[in-house]
Design a protein around this motif. Structure first.
Motif, PDB file in Angstrom:
ATOM      1  N   ALA A   1      45.943  35.913  41.649  1.00 44.36           N
ATOM      2  CA  ALA A   1      45.695  37.185  42.329  1.00 44.36           C
ATOM      3  C   ALA A   1      45.233  36.917  43.757  1.00 44.36           C
TER       4      ALA A   1
ATOM      5  N   ASP B   1      43.153  38.481  45.551  1.00 43.92           N
ATOM      6  CA  ASP B   1      41.727  38.714  45.781  1.00 43.92           C
ATOM      7  C   ASP B   1      40.833  37.892  44.868  1.00 43.92           C
ATOM      8  N   ASP B   2      41.397  36.864  44.221  1.00 45.67           N
ATOM      9  CA  ASP B   2      40.654  36.008  43.293  1.00 45.67           C
ATOM     10  C   ASP B   2      40.103  36.788  42.106  1.00 45.67           C
ATOM     11  N   GLY B   3      40.722  37.922  41.800  1.00 45.05           N
ATOM     12  CA  GLY B   3      40.244  38.747  40.693  1.00 45.05           C
ATOM     13  C   GLY B   3      40.757  38.333  39.335  1.00 45.05           C
TER      14      GLY B   3
ATOM     15  N   ALA C   1      42.802  40.194  35.387  1.00 44.86           N
ATOM     16  CA  ALA C   1      42.435  41.615  35.395  1.00 44.86           C
ATOM     17  C   ALA C   1      42.934  42.297  36.660  1.00 44.86           C
ATOM     18  N   ALA C   2      42.812  41.624  37.805  1.00 48.07           N
ATOM     19  CA  ALA C   2      43.283  42.188  39.073  1.00 48.07           C
ATOM     20  C   ALA C   2      44.808  42.281  39.087  1.00 48.07           C
ATOM     21  N   LEU C   3      45.471  41.275  38.535  1.00 49.15           N
ATOM     22  CA  LEU C   3      46.936  41.299  38.467  1.00 49.15           C
ATOM     23  C   LEU C   3      47.411  42.412  37.552  1.00 49.15           C
TER      24      LEU C   3
ATOM     25  N   SER D   1      45.805  45.181  36.792  1.00 48.24           N
ATOM     26  CA  SER D   1      45.540  46.456  37.453  1.00 48.24           C
ATOM     27  C   SER D   1      46.567  46.735  38.540  1.00 48.24           C
ATOM     28  N   GLY D   2      46.904  45.702  39.329  1.00 40.34           N
ATOM     29  CA  GLY D   2      47.897  45.865  40.382  1.00 40.34           C
ATOM     30  C   GLY D   2      49.266  46.218  39.832  1.00 40.34           C
TER      31      GLY D   2
END
Length: 252
Positions: A164, A166-168, A171-173, A175-176
């Protein structure tokens, strides 16, 4: 007498009682309709998520007869590491395109990119989302016979890891992907740096745009798909792969 008149005015007449009942019935009906609409919208929003959880790789499996094909069966492996992988396969099917695949939640999220990736941030490449593929598909290079599903030559054009932007983490991937704006950083042999997949608001199967972000790996002067024409694992051209013996059979 005055008292009796006052009482008669406050006592509901039969007509008023009937009107009140009709009004109450209409109000209840409107309330029920509103509740039903809200419930339908909630169900529609949640349905895709439930489908993905209950039937991973269902579409992939439905398109293939594994009694006749050597392709890997659509199974989700147990997670082993937090490292996520990507693969890009050059695919000469009915039309030449690049299969762009990102690992997420035990499957390879997949897009068909007709013109392939670009290193120019000003270029928007159309990426048509296709069915999820199994992670085991990441090593395939060979030929699928013409007339069968995906018939044509397949080359391993690039692969590596990604994360990701943003280094998230996953979970960030996730969500994106759900929001339709997937930002990530690639660590491949031919593709490096930041990229974005942005979903278009069009009817039918989801269509996205693949865009290179402006960073140290962006290069508007390079045409990476024209420069890199051999496999990253075997160094073969598409013609050499087509002449090889490794063939996968599949069934629509």
């Amino acid at each position: 007498m005055a008292t009796k008149r006052t009482a008669s005015r406050t006592r509901p007449t039969p007509a008023r009682k009937s009107a009140a009942k009709r009004g109450s019935a209409k109000s209840a009906k409107r309330s029920a309709q509103t509740t039903a609409k809200r419930s339908a919208k909630t169900t529609a929003k949640r349905a895709p998520t439930r489908a993905r959880k209950t039937a991973p790789l269902g579409e992939y499996n439905a398109k293939r007869d594994f009694t006749r094909t050597a392709e890997p069966a659509g199974k989700v492996p147990k997670p082993r590491t937090r490292t996520l992988h990507f693969v890009i396969q050059k695919h000469a099917a009915s039309h030449l395109h690049y299969d762009f695949r990102l690992e997420l939640d035990g499957v390879m999220k997949s897009w068909a990119v007709p013109k392939g990736p670009s290193l120019d941030p000003s270029v928007r490449r159309l990426a048509m989302e296709v069915e999820d593929h199994p992670i085991a598909y990441n090593t395939f290079e060979g030929t699928i016979p013409q007339g069968e599903y995906g018939g044509g030559t397949v080359m391993l054009w690039d692969r590596g890891t990604y994360e990701a932007a943003d280094d998230g983490g996953p979970a960030a991937l996730r969500s994106g992907y759900e929001k339709g704006e997937l930002r990530f950083v690639m660590h491949g042999k031919r593709l490096r740096g930041g990229f974005v997949l942005a979903r278009l608001r069009r009817p039918g199967r989801p269509q996205w745009l693949l865009i290179k972000r402006r960073d140290g790996y962006a290069d508007p002067e390079r045409d990476v798909t024209a420069e890199e024409t051999t496999s990253i694992t075997t160094n073969r051209t598409m013609d050499q792969i087509a002449e090889g013996r490794r063939v996968w059979h599949s069934n629509r």
